[in-house]
Enzyme design. Sequence first.
Site, PDB file in Angstrom:
ATOM      1  N   HIS A 164      14.546  54.253  47.261  1.00 34.59           N
ATOM      2  CA  HIS A 164      13.724  54.947  46.259  1.00 34.59           C
ATOM      3  C   HIS A 164      14.475  56.075  45.527  1.00 34.59           C
ATOM      4  CE1 HIS A 164      10.455  52.826  48.206  1.00 34.59           C
ATOM      5  NE2 HIS A 164      10.742  53.392  49.351  1.00 34.59           N
ATOM      6  N   SER A 199      16.882  51.770  43.037  1.00 37.79           N
ATOM      7  CA  SER A 199      15.664  52.037  43.764  1.00 37.79           C
ATOM      8  C   SER A 199      15.307  50.778  44.558  1.00 37.79           C
ATOM      9  CB  SER A 199      14.546  52.361  42.776  1.00 37.79           C
ATOM     10  OG  SER A 199      13.683  53.313  43.334  1.00 37.79           O
ATOM     11  N   SER A 221       9.054  53.287  42.208  1.00 35.60           N
ATOM     12  CA  SER A 221       9.294  54.521  42.968  1.00 35.60           C
ATOM     13  C   SER A 221      10.306  55.478  42.352  1.00 35.60           C
ATOM     14  CB  SER A 221       9.723  54.170  44.390  1.00 35.60           C
ATOM     15  OG  SER A 221      10.963  53.498  44.388  1.00 35.60           O
ATOM     16  N   ASP A 266      16.960  50.311  52.221  1.00 35.80           N
ATOM     17  CA  ASP A 266      15.599  50.727  52.581  1.00 35.80           C
ATOM     18  C   ASP A 266      14.683  49.526  52.354  1.00 35.80           C
ATOM     19  OD1 ASP A 266      13.032  51.712  52.781  1.00 35.80           O
ATOM     20  OD2 ASP A 266      13.410  53.524  51.612  1.00 35.80           O
ATOM     21  N   GLU A 320      16.897  52.242  56.502  1.00 40.22           N
ATOM     22  CA  GLU A 320      15.969  53.368  56.497  1.00 40.22           C
ATOM     23  C   GLU A 320      14.617  53.098  57.149  1.00 40.22           C
ATOM     24  OE1 GLU A 320      16.385  56.418  55.380  1.00 40.22           O
ATOM     25  OE2 GLU A 320      14.401  57.180  54.896  1.00 40.22           O
ATOM     26  N   ASN A 359      15.820  54.110  61.082  1.00 37.82           N
ATOM     27  CA  ASN A 359      14.375  54.331  61.236  1.00 37.82           C
ATOM     28  C   ASN A 359      14.015  54.824  62.627  1.00 37.82           C
ATOM     29  OD1 ASN A 359      11.499  53.953  60.230  1.00 37.82           O
ATOM     30  ND2 ASN A 359      11.481  52.691  62.072  1.00 37.82           N
ATOM     31  N   LYS A 385      13.593  60.532  62.523  1.00 33.87           N
ATOM     32  CA  LYS A 385      13.162  59.789  61.337  1.00 33.87           C
ATOM     33  C   LYS A 385      11.730  59.307  61.563  1.00 33.87           C
ATOM     34  CE  LYS A 385      12.674  56.696  58.013  1.00 33.87           C
ATOM     35  NZ  LYS A 385      11.451  55.897  57.857  1.00 33.87           N
ATOM     36  N   ASP A 391       9.284  61.477  59.338  1.00 27.95           N
ATOM     37  CA  ASP A 391       9.091  60.911  57.991  1.00 27.95           C
ATOM     38  C   ASP A 391       7.851  60.005  57.975  1.00 27.95           C
ATOM     39  OD1 ASP A 391       9.341  58.601  56.219  1.00 27.95           O
ATOM     40  OD2 ASP A 391      11.415  59.122  55.801  1.00 27.95           O
ATOM     41  N   ASN A 392       7.819  59.035  58.885  1.00 30.92           N
ATOM     42  CA  ASN A 392       6.715  58.066  58.872  1.00 30.92           C
ATOM     43  C   ASN A 392       5.368  58.750  59.135  1.00 30.92           C
ATOM     44  OD1 ASN A 392       9.190  56.762  59.089  1.00 30.92           O
ATOM     45  ND2 ASN A 392       8.378  55.006  60.186  1.00 30.92           N
ATOM     46  N   CYS A 416       4.049  60.735  55.502  1.00 28.24           N
ATOM     47  CA  CYS A 416       2.865  60.030  54.989  1.00 28.24           C
ATOM     48  C   CYS A 416       1.632  60.939  55.022  1.00 28.24           C
ATOM     49  CB  CYS A 416       2.618  58.748  55.779  1.00 28.24           C
ATOM     50  SG  CYS A 416       3.863  57.476  55.424  1.00 28.24           S
ATOM     51  N   HIS A 460       5.715  48.912  53.490  1.00 26.56           N
ATOM     52  CA  HIS A 460       6.863  48.727  52.595  1.00 26.56           C
ATOM     53  C   HIS A 460       6.657  47.685  51.495  1.00 26.56           C
ATOM     54  CE1 HIS A 460      10.983  49.422  51.406  1.00 26.56           C
ATOM     55  NE2 HIS A 460      11.054  48.127  51.179  1.00 26.56           N
ATOM     56  N   HIS A 488       7.595  61.296  49.893  1.00 21.78           N
ATOM     57  CA  HIS A 488       7.596  62.400  50.855  1.00 21.78           C
ATOM     58  C   HIS A 488       8.313  63.630  50.289  1.00 21.78           C
ATOM     59  CE1 HIS A 488       6.231  59.316  53.375  1.00 21.78           C
ATOM     60  NE2 HIS A 488       7.224  59.191  54.220  1.00 21.78           N
ATOM     61  N   SER A 493      15.450  62.609  57.659  1.00 28.17           N
ATOM     62  CA  SER A 493      15.775  61.184  57.523  1.00 28.17           C
ATOM     63  C   SER A 493      17.183  60.994  56.959  1.00 28.17           C
ATOM     64  CB  SER A 493      14.787  60.504  56.567  1.00 28.17           C
ATOM     65  OG  SER A 493      13.475  60.679  57.012  1.00 28.17           O
ATOM     66  N   GLN A 507      20.811  59.289  57.907  1.00 25.46           N
ATOM     67  CA  GLN A 507      21.499  58.290  57.065  1.00 25.46           C
ATOM     68  C   GLN A 507      22.962  58.667  56.880  1.00 25.46           C
ATOM     69  OE1 GLN A 507      21.121  55.432  55.857  1.00 25.46           O
ATOM     70  NE2 GLN A 507      18.939  55.003  55.622  1.00 25.46           N
TER      71      GLN A 507
HETATM   72  P1  NAI Z   1       4.606  50.562  63.187  1.00 23.74           P
HETATM   73  O1  NAI Z   1       5.089  49.284  63.736  1.00 23.74           O
HETATM   74  O2  NAI Z   1       4.769  51.826  63.956  1.00 23.74           O
HETATM   75  O3  NAI Z   1       3.049  50.454  62.823  1.00 23.74           O
HETATM   76  C1  NAI Z   1       2.424  49.340  62.270  1.00 23.74           C
HETATM   77  C2  NAI Z   1       1.122  49.130  63.043  1.00 23.74           C
HETATM   78  O4  NAI Z   1       0.342  48.137  62.391  1.00 23.74           O
HETATM   79  C3  NAI Z   1       1.360  48.656  64.479  1.00 23.74           C
HETATM   80  O5  NAI Z   1       0.728  49.531  65.397  1.00 23.74           O
HETATM   81  C4  NAI Z   1       0.751  47.256  64.501  1.00 23.74           C
HETATM   82  O6  NAI Z   1       0.170  46.935  65.742  1.00 23.74           O
HETATM   83  C5  NAI Z   1      -0.297  47.347  63.395  1.00 23.74           C
HETATM   84  N1  NAI Z   1      -0.676  46.051  62.826  1.00 23.74           N
HETATM   85  C6  NAI Z   1       0.082  44.938  62.617  1.00 23.74           C
HETATM   86  N2  NAI Z   1      -0.658  43.943  62.108  1.00 23.74           N
HETATM   87  C7  NAI Z   1      -1.916  44.425  61.977  1.00 23.74           C
HETATM   88  C8  NAI Z   1      -3.132  43.872  61.508  1.00 23.74           C
HETATM   89  N3  NAI Z   1      -3.207  42.605  61.094  1.00 23.74           N
HETATM   90  N4  NAI Z   1      -4.236  44.658  61.494  1.00 23.74           N
HETATM   91  C9  NAI Z   1      -4.189  45.939  61.946  1.00 23.74           C
HETATM   92  N5  NAI Z   1      -3.051  46.521  62.408  1.00 23.74           N
HETATM   93  C10 NAI Z   1      -1.934  45.770  62.425  1.00 23.74           C
HETATM   94  O7  NAI Z   1       5.322  50.714  61.764  1.00 23.74           O
HETATM   95  P2  NAI Z   1       5.386  52.058  60.870  1.00 23.74           P
HETATM   96  O8  NAI Z   1       6.642  52.778  61.169  1.00 23.74           O
HETATM   97  O9  NAI Z   1       4.093  52.736  60.963  1.00 23.74           O
HETATM   98  O10 NAI Z   1       5.584  51.418  59.416  1.00 23.74           O
HETATM   99  C11 NAI Z   1       4.566  50.675  58.790  1.00 23.74           C
HETATM  100  C12 NAI Z   1       5.029  50.232  57.395  1.00 23.74           C
HETATM  101  O11 NAI Z   1       5.209  51.372  56.566  1.00 23.74           O
HETATM  102  C13 NAI Z   1       6.368  49.516  57.379  1.00 23.74           C
HETATM  103  O12 NAI Z   1       6.331  48.531  56.369  1.00 23.74           O
HETATM  104  C14 NAI Z   1       7.344  50.607  56.997  1.00 23.74           C
HETATM  105  O13 NAI Z   1       8.524  50.087  56.467  1.00 23.74           O
HETATM  106  C15 NAI Z   1       6.523  51.381  56.008  1.00 23.74           C
HETATM  107  N6  NAI Z   1       6.879  52.781  55.765  1.00 23.74           N
HETATM  108  C16 NAI Z   1       6.460  53.297  54.574  1.00 23.74           C
HETATM  109  C17 NAI Z   1       6.700  54.608  54.251  1.00 23.74           C
HETATM  110  C18 NAI Z   1       6.256  55.136  52.942  1.00 23.74           C
HETATM  111  O14 NAI Z   1       6.655  56.231  52.570  1.00 23.74           O
HETATM  112  N7  NAI Z   1       5.429  54.450  52.193  1.00 23.74           N
HETATM  113  C19 NAI Z   1       7.401  55.511  55.179  1.00 23.74           C
HETATM  114  C20 NAI Z   1       7.750  54.888  56.438  1.00 23.74           C
HETATM  115  C21 NAI Z   1       7.489  53.570  56.704  1.00 23.74           C
END
Ligand code: NAI
Length: 499
Positions: A67, A90, A95, A153, A216, A241, A246, A250-251, A255, A361, A418, A426, A430
């Site tokens: 991003h 990006s 983003s 990322d 990332e 990650n 991180k 960050d997560n 968020c 993501h 963020h 984070s 990196q």
């Molecule tokens: P995580 O694995 O810790 O959490 C995902 C959760 O979703 C898990 O607890 C899992 O059991 C649950 N899950 C899976 N399928 C499901 C379903 N059908 N119904 C309900 N729950 C379900 O992963 P994390 O770190 O929380 O990341 C989640 C996503 O966010 C990833 O795609 C990651 O890359 C992205 N992300 C986005 C950020 C942003 O700024 N927008 C920042 C960090 C991560």
Amino acid sequence: STDRLPFKVRAYDLLAAGKREEAQSLLDLGRKELTLAEDEMPGLMALRERHGAKKPLAGVKVMGSLHMTVQTAVLIETLTALGADVRWVSCNIFSTQDSAAVAVAVGPNGTLDDPQGIPVFAWKGETLPEYWWCTNEALVWPDGSGPDQIVDDGGDATMLIHKGVEYEAAGAVPAFDAENEPEEWGVILELLRDELVKNPGKWTAMAKAIRGVSEETTTGVARLYEMEKANKLLFPAINVNDCVTKAKFDNVYGCRHSLIDGINRASDVMMGGKVAVVCGFGDVGKGCCQSLRGQGCRVIVTEIDPICALQAAMEGYEVKTLEDVVGSADIFVTTTGNKDIINAQHMQQMKNGAIVGNIGHFDNEIDIAGLQKLQKSGEVERTNIKPQFDKFTFKSTGHSILMLAEGRLLNLGCATGHPSFVMSASFTNQTLAQLELWEKKDTGEYGNRVYVLPKHLDEEVARLHLNKLGVKLTTLTQSQADYIGVPVEGPYKSEHYRY
Ligand code: NAI
């Protein structure tokens, strides 16, 4: 014309269209934002101070797909300060902050007419073909060579190279199945088919020269572990990650900040009192729930994992299935990193004015393709309210839902992602990963597998961020350290400790 420039950012399109003042003000804003961000990014600034003179990345070609925000600009200028030769894109079509992109392209000492920064190919609101064009451009240096290392990322740059190698070995690119495959896959196949003719062998040579990638995010890391398992990984990878400093910062806290920022900037809806559903209670889900509860939302969680479901319940959130609440909730946020979480039938049953967004993501958590199909059949009408905010009205029921950022990560699409302080942690990881890959490239320590950084570095990253918050650490006595079995100077926790 902007075609002759070695980069592509919005400000230079404005310049080419005779809008010099607008271009200049984007640049001025970007540089001021960067200067403010530097103050909030003590980890990155400490690395500049520590390594700037020695330039440990001198001449190392680093391609980044992450991003293109103000915070990323500080990361880029840190890598540059350490000597790296950087090119950037990006990792999402919405983003980019155009001010940050032009500030990086012009550099701290350049001007609009004499840009001296790094080649960045990114603007807010790219089309999918433009997005993949950008990635392809950033992967090739003017002498035709590829990168030494990648900062990824979500894994798009890594995936493109791996698919390229696979199809070069097969001698052909498979046909696109428009019925069953996402539109974006068709774009990627077309690019690879084109390259196979124009630059045969390009990806194989590129992969061979790459010394490693640092990834990332959760989704990108999952892709890497899949490749590792299938023995398909073509270069070493560092999983950034899962550094504690991180994912657990960050997560979660990132968020917590940027989720409501995105919802507010797009909709400005009053959140207090509303019922919000958060799908997924992992790291991102935990931060999102805190954020919505802080606004006075009544928060409901959906989960598939009994541990995370129990955690949510113990935090005081109701845990239900989406089907239980789809007709009564006001706000829906997907955080799963999984696909098909909210489908078109769900949206058909929602309340009028329900807000729907994704912070995971990729955009396949929400069934935008299904909505588009209904649009084609005349059942759904789309009204654009403003960029990254759309109303979808269902003809048969008369109700509308409000979609954030077309189902793409809403905190970066509708807001600016963020804030700097958490991204400093984070991006310090990196930078350490990039240094580690280069320093150890000839030692054989890293094979074509996925690695995490050692715990002492994780603790170091946290340490670099304490002063800014006025945190005072307690020092262990030698006898206390002996009693709990750790060195006085750390690391303080075992590998299996979960924080
Ligand atoms: P995580 O694995 O810790 O959490 C995902 C959760 O979703 C898990 O607890 C899992 O059991 C649950 N899950 C899976 N399928 C499901 C379903 N059908 N119904 C309900 N729950 C379900 O992963 P994390 O770190 O929380 O990341 C989640 C996503 O966010 C990833 O795609 C990651 O890359 C992205 N992300 C986005 C950020 C942003 O700024 N927008 C920042 C960090 C991560």
